[in-house]
Design a protein around this motif. Structure first.
Motif, PDB file in Angstrom:
ATOM      1  N   VAL A  99      -1.235  18.488  -7.048  1.00  0.00           N
ATOM      2  CA  VAL A  99      -1.508  18.465  -5.601  1.00  0.00           C
ATOM      3  C   VAL A  99      -2.621  17.474  -5.243  1.00  0.00           C
ATOM      4  N   PRO A 100      -3.787  17.470  -5.915  1.00  0.00           N
ATOM      5  CA  PRO A 100      -4.821  16.487  -5.532  1.00  0.00           C
ATOM      6  C   PRO A 100      -4.382  15.025  -5.667  1.00  0.00           C
ATOM      7  N   PRO A 101      -3.750  14.599  -6.800  1.00  0.00           N
ATOM      8  CA  PRO A 101      -3.303  13.200  -6.843  1.00  0.00           C
ATOM      9  C   PRO A 101      -2.216  12.903  -5.797  1.00  0.00           C
ATOM     10  N   ASN A 102      -1.365  13.888  -5.510  1.00  0.00           N
ATOM     11  CA  ASN A 102      -0.352  13.675  -4.485  1.00  0.00           C
ATOM     12  C   ASN A 102      -0.992  13.485  -3.121  1.00  0.00           C
ATOM     13  N   THR A 103      -2.000  14.271  -2.826  1.00  0.00           N
ATOM     14  CA  THR A 103      -2.709  14.137  -1.555  1.00  0.00           C
ATOM     15  C   THR A 103      -3.387  12.779  -1.457  1.00  0.00           C
ATOM     16  N   ILE A 104      -4.018  12.343  -2.528  1.00  0.00           N
ATOM     17  CA  ILE A 104      -4.664  11.027  -2.541  1.00  0.00           C
ATOM     18  C   ILE A 104      -3.620   9.931  -2.334  1.00  0.00           C
ATOM     19  N   GLY A 105      -2.480  10.039  -3.001  1.00  0.00           N
ATOM     20  CA  GLY A 105      -1.426   9.038  -2.846  1.00  0.00           C
ATOM     21  C   GLY A 105      -0.877   8.976  -1.434  1.00  0.00           C
ATOM     22  N   ILE A 106      -0.681  10.134  -0.815  1.00  0.00           N
ATOM     23  CA  ILE A 106      -0.157  10.169   0.554  1.00  0.00           C
ATOM     24  C   ILE A 106      -1.181   9.597   1.526  1.00  0.00           C
ATOM     25  N   ILE A 107      -2.442   9.974   1.359  1.00  0.00           N
ATOM     26  CA  ILE A 107      -3.490   9.440   2.238  1.00  0.00           C
ATOM     27  C   ILE A 107      -3.609   7.930   2.057  1.00  0.00           C
ATOM     28  N   PHE A 108      -3.553   7.455   0.823  1.00  0.00           N
ATOM     29  CA  PHE A 108      -3.638   6.022   0.556  1.00  0.00           C
ATOM     30  C   PHE A 108      -2.474   5.287   1.198  1.00  0.00           C
ATOM     31  N   ALA A 109      -1.278   5.856   1.105  1.00  0.00           N
ATOM     32  CA  ALA A 109      -0.089   5.195   1.644  1.00  0.00           C
ATOM     33  C   ALA A 109      -0.086   5.157   3.164  1.00  0.00           C
ATOM     34  N   LEU A 110      -0.626   6.187   3.802  1.00  0.00           N
ATOM     35  CA  LEU A 110      -0.526   6.293   5.253  1.00  0.00           C
ATOM     36  C   LEU A 110      -1.773   5.854   6.018  1.00  0.00           C
ATOM     37  N   LYS A 153       0.829  -1.208   0.000  1.00  0.00           N
ATOM     38  CA  LYS A 153       0.000   0.000   0.000  1.00  0.00           C
ATOM     39  C   LYS A 153       0.860   1.253   0.000  1.00  0.00           C
ATOM     40  N   VAL A 154       1.913   1.241   0.796  1.00  0.00           N
ATOM     41  CA  VAL A 154       2.816   2.396   0.862  1.00  0.00           C
ATOM     42  C   VAL A 154       3.500   2.590  -0.486  1.00  0.00           C
ATOM     43  N   LYS A 155       3.970   1.509  -1.084  1.00  0.00           N
ATOM     44  CA  LYS A 155       4.634   1.609  -2.382  1.00  0.00           C
ATOM     45  C   LYS A 155       3.681   2.118  -3.456  1.00  0.00           C
ATOM     46  N   PHE A 156       2.432   1.648  -3.434  1.00  0.00           N
ATOM     47  CA  PHE A 156       1.458   2.115  -4.415  1.00  0.00           C
ATOM     48  C   PHE A 156       1.151   3.597  -4.221  1.00  0.00           C
ATOM     49  N   GLY A 157       1.021   4.034  -2.981  1.00  0.00           N
ATOM     50  CA  GLY A 157       0.790   5.457  -2.707  1.00  0.00           C
ATOM     51  C   GLY A 157       1.953   6.313  -3.178  1.00  0.00           C
ATOM     52  N   ILE A 158       3.183   5.853  -2.925  1.00  0.00           N
ATOM     53  CA  ILE A 158       4.366   6.586  -3.381  1.00  0.00           C
ATOM     54  C   ILE A 158       4.427   6.586  -4.906  1.00  0.00           C
ATOM     55  N   PHE A 159       4.023   5.471  -5.532  1.00  0.00           N
ATOM     56  CA  PHE A 159       3.985   5.398  -6.988  1.00  0.00           C
ATOM     57  C   PHE A 159       3.013   6.429  -7.563  1.00  0.00           C
ATOM     58  N   ILE A 160       1.847   6.584  -6.927  1.00  0.00           N
ATOM     59  CA  ILE A 160       0.862   7.579  -7.379  1.00  0.00           C
ATOM     60  C   ILE A 160       1.473   8.980  -7.305  1.00  0.00           C
ATOM     61  N   VAL A 161       2.125   9.276  -6.194  1.00  0.00           N
ATOM     62  CA  VAL A 161       2.746  10.600  -6.020  1.00  0.00           C
ATOM     63  C   VAL A 161       3.833  10.824  -7.064  1.00  0.00           C
ATOM     64  N   ALA A 162       4.717   9.840  -7.237  1.00  0.00           N
ATOM     65  CA  ALA A 162       5.826   9.986  -8.189  1.00  0.00           C
ATOM     66  C   ALA A 162       5.313  10.134  -9.617  1.00  0.00           C
ATOM     67  N   LEU A 163       4.341   9.311  -9.999  1.00  0.00           N
ATOM     68  CA  LEU A 163       3.788   9.386 -11.350  1.00  0.00           C
ATOM     69  C   LEU A 163       3.120  10.734 -11.596  1.00  0.00           C
ATOM     70  N   SER A 164       2.395  11.212 -10.601  1.00  0.00           N
ATOM     71  CA  SER A 164       1.728  12.508 -10.719  1.00  0.00           C
ATOM     72  C   SER A 164       2.739  13.636 -10.896  1.00  0.00           C
TER      73      SER A 164
END
Length: 161
Positions: A141-152, A109-120
């Protein structure tokens, strides 16, 4: 050469605010006995991991320069500093949350969230570079926020009481 007052205020104001926040955070952690071996280990590991992100940003900037993009030294140094400091902070935050939870976060889950942030960030940075409009980075900013929330966010347990 023109002096940019806003740049100076941001540069030194950010440093002063950062030092005050660091001092205040350490003072509060000391009062709550939070400056132990675990704290030292977490932030040392976070600092080590942030160097990998910094190295990746250096390679990316060198690649952009090799493809003919002209970047000023100030922009290059700013990007490297921002990447290093934010990756250090986010990594330390993730490790702190993970080490202090009763059930650790799932690495996938953490890796997927970081992947969302990096891709964005990569997609919107490329869009910004090709169009020359840096405001596109705000759209990340919105996809990064979603990725961080998903990861944490820990998974809810399926156990019922």
């Amino acid at each position: 050469m023109e002096v940019q007052i806003g740049g100076l205020v941001g540069l030194y104001g950010g440093a002063v605010i950062g030092i005050i926040a660091w001092w205040f955070g350490r003072r509060m952690a000391k009062k709550q006995r939070g400056l132990d071996e675990l704290h030292a280990h977490i932030w040392q590991k976070a600092r080590g991991i942030s160097w990998f992100f910094t190295l990746a940003s250096i390679y990316l900037l060198f690649t952009l320069i090799m493809f003919g993009m002209e970047l000023s030294p100030a922009i290059v140094l700013a990007v490297i500093m921002v990447v290093h400091m934010t990756s250090w902070g986010f990594t330390g935050m993730i490790l702190s949350i993970n080490m202090n939870m009763s059930e650790p976060l799932k690495p996938s889950k953490v890796k997927f969230g970081i992947f969302i942030v990096a891709l964005s960030v990569i997609c919107f940075a490329i869009l910004s570079i090709t169009t020359g409009n840096w405001w596109f980075l705000l759209a990340s900013v919105p996809p990064n926020t979603i990725g961080i929330i998903f990861a944490l966010t820990p998974e809810k347990s399926s156990e019922e009481f």
